[in-house]
Every structure is written in structure tokens, then in C-alpha cells.
Design a protein around this motif. Structure first.
Motif, short mmCIF file in Angstrom:
data_model
loop_
_atom_site.label_atom_id
_atom_site.label_comp_id
_atom_site.label_asym_id
_atom_site.label_seq_id
_atom_site.Cartn_x
_atom_site.Cartn_y
_atom_site.Cartn_z
N ILE A 217 3.12 9.98 -5.68
CA ILE A 217 2.39 8.71 -5.82
C ILE A 217 0.98 8.95 -6.34
N ARG A 218 0.33 9.99 -5.85
CA ARG A 218 -1.01 10.31 -6.35
C ARG A 218 -0.98 10.75 -7.80
N ARG A 219 -0.02 11.63 -8.13
CA ARG A 219 0.07 12.15 -9.49
C ARG A 219 0.41 11.05 -10.50
N ALA A 220 1.27 10.11 -10.09
CA ALA A 220 1.68 9.02 -10.98
C ALA A 220 0.75 7.81 -10.92
N HIS A 221 -0.28 7.88 -10.06
CA HIS A 221 -1.26 6.80 -9.92
C HIS A 221 -0.56 5.47 -9.59
N ILE A 222 0.35 5.51 -8.62
CA ILE A 222 1.08 4.31 -8.23
C ILE A 222 0.15 3.39 -7.44
N SER B 230 0.85 -1.19 0.00
CA SER B 230 0.00 0.00 0.00
C SER B 230 0.88 1.24 0.00
N ARG B 231 0.29 2.38 -0.34
CA ARG B 231 1.03 3.65 -0.30
C ARG B 231 1.52 3.95 1.12
N ARG B 232 0.67 3.67 2.10
CA ARG B 232 1.03 3.95 3.49
C ARG B 232 2.29 3.20 3.89
N ASN B 233 2.39 1.91 3.51
CA ASN B 233 3.58 1.13 3.86
C ASN B 233 4.84 1.70 3.23
N GLU C 36 10.83 11.58 6.52
CA GLU C 36 11.15 12.99 6.31
C GLU C 36 10.70 13.49 4.95
N HIS C 37 10.20 12.59 4.11
CA HIS C 37 9.84 12.99 2.75
C HIS C 37 8.42 12.53 2.39
N LYS C 38 7.60 12.38 3.38
CA LYS C 38 6.24 11.86 3.13
C LYS C 38 5.43 12.77 2.22
N LYS C 39 5.51 14.09 2.46
CA LYS C 39 4.65 15.02 1.73
C LYS C 39 4.93 15.00 0.22
N PRO C 40 6.19 15.21 -0.23
CA PRO C 40 6.43 15.17 -1.68
C PRO C 40 6.19 13.79 -2.28
#
Length: 250
Positions: A213-218, A194-197, A204-208
Motif C-alpha cells: 500500500i505504501r509502495r503503490a501510494h494507495i 483508510s489503510r488501517r481499516n 495474517e498478511h498485514k506486513k506485506p
């Protein structure tokens, strides 16, 4: 006293000296090939491929193909211009060897198969073998793993197909594909489903990363190899902003 095997031997037809010599030469040839393997003889330390498919619904093979061009490192040697296919049910790599008279399909020995690559529709898929002798990580099971990224962070994918039974269908058997993504970072291995995992590994880089991940539809269950490579490359750029370039090693 005459032993039974001696009596029975007396009635065995005698071979000619020429036949005996030929048989001895064949045996010594086999022994020599095993003790000091020639390049071609290495393939046959596997076994003949005899897998029987049980359904027309789905496929047991990687990229749905039983014939992909590729290359591999086998017993320390690189072999190119091969025809290979990967059975995801049995987790076996098969060499298709053809000549003017017949085609032989050989299951390659996992302990000789160090790395291999398959080419499908212009895309390259790289795999590494995980065994006790040459481990990737001690938490992984033995088998073949696709190498997505190999740097300060590493990503591997385990591809798998299972034969699924459903008695409500006309054909009760079907092949169902599954995959599992593994991330190795700071010496730890994480199962990423999952994205959360994935974000937990980059506090330290969760926000970007969340935006990317949302923009690239991962989607870690569905996204293809190139999407995951791009994600790892972006993640590495966040880890080391001063690095002029991103090196992807295989």
C-alpha cells in the motif's frame, strides 16, 4: 333525469370512425408493449431525463461526461453499442437515444438495470445494481455500485456527487465528488476509508500489505479503479499462495 356528464357529452365534437380506430390501435399497441415488451419499448418504461444543472463548478456526472459508450444487461438481455451517462447526484443511469430527427434521453428503470459498463479513455468501469430484489449485501443502500473485484474477496465503490453551497464564492453552488469503498470478505462487509481499516481484514498478511500500500501510494479516497483492482489481486495472492492464477470475475 339527465346527468351533467351526459349533457356535456352531447356538445363534444364527434370523431370520425377512422380517428376512433386509430386511437384504439394506439392504445392497444401501448398495452401490448407493456404486457409483452419489445426490446425497444423497454427503454421507455423509465422516464424522460429532465435534470437541471445548478452550477458550472464541478460536474454531476461520472467521469465528467454526458456521453460515454457502454453496454448493459437490462431485463435479462445484453445491449451493446449504447451511449450512456451516469448522474451521481440523482444516482441515475441515462440512455441517450438519437435518430435522424431528434435525441431522447431516458432515465433507465433501476429494477431492470442489472449491470452496466462505461468506457472512458480506454478504461472500462463495471457497475452492478443493488436492490431488494437483487441484493449485493444487506448493509448497502439501494443504488449502483462499481465492481472493483469479485472473487473470494469483493470490493465495491459507491460514487456520489452532492450539490454544495458556499456563500463565500461568486458562484455559491458547486458539485463535490465523494466515494466510499466497501470490502466484502468472509461474509462481512467493511467500510474502507483508510489503510488501517483495510489491513484489519487481513490480520495474517498485514506486513506485506502495508508495504504494498505504501509502495503503490494507495489512498482509498483518491486512488483510481486500476490501483484498487491491483490491490485486491495482490491481497488475493496472499490469501492463496498455491493458486496458479488470479481470476477476476464480473
Amino acid at each position: 333525469m339527465i346527468l351533467p356528464w351526459v349533457l356535456s357529452a352531447q356538445y363534444m365534437p364527434a370523431d370520425s370512425p377512422e380517428d376512433i380506430l386509430k386511437q384504439r390501435q394506439e392504445v392497444f399497441g401501448l398495452i401490448e408493449a407493456l404486457e409483452d415488451p419489445l426490446e425497444d419499448s423497454l427503454w421507455y418504461q423509465g422516464r424522460i431525463y429532465d435534470f437541471q444543472g445548478r452550477s458550472n463548478n464541478g460536474t454531476p456526472y461520472f467521469e465528467n461526461s454526458t456521453s460515454l459508450p457502454g453496454y448493459l444487461t437490462y431485463n435479462g438481455k445484453l445491449h451493446e453499442d449504447l451511449l450512456l451517462f451516469y448522474n451521481l447526484v440523482t444516482d441515475e443511469l441515462i440512455l441517450r437515444n438519437s435518430n435522424s430527427t431528434n435525441t431522447i434521453q431516458v432515465v433507465l428503470d433501476k429494477y431492470f438495470t442489472e449491470r452496466f459498463s462505461l468506457i472512458s479513455h480506454g478504461n472500462y468501469y463495471h457497475f452492478q445494481t443493488h436492490t431488494e430484489v437483487k441484493p449485493i449485501h444487506d448493509r448497502l443502500k439501494e443504488g449502483f455500485y462499481e465492481v472493483i473485484y469479485n472473487d473470494i474477496l469483493k470490493m465495491y465503490v459507491k460514487h456520489k456527487t452532492i450539490l454544495f453551497f458556499n456563500d463565500f464564492d461568486a458562484d455559491p453552488f458547486s458539485y463535490r465528488y465523494e466515494k466510499q469503498v466497501y470490502l466484502i470478505f468472509d461474509g462481512e462487509i467493511k467500510v474502507v476509508d483508510s489503510r488501517r481499516n483495510y489491513l484489519k481484514a487481513f490480520k495474517e498478511h498485514k506486513k506485506p500489505l502495508r508495504k504494498y500500500i505504501r509502495r503503490a501510494h494507495i489512498n482509498f479516497e483518491k486512488s483510481g479503479t486500476q490501483s484498487l483492482i491491483d490491490l485486491c489481486a495482490y491481497s488475493k495472492s496472499l490469501l492463496d499462495q498455491q493458486e496458479p492464477g488470479i481470476e477476476k470475475n464480473y
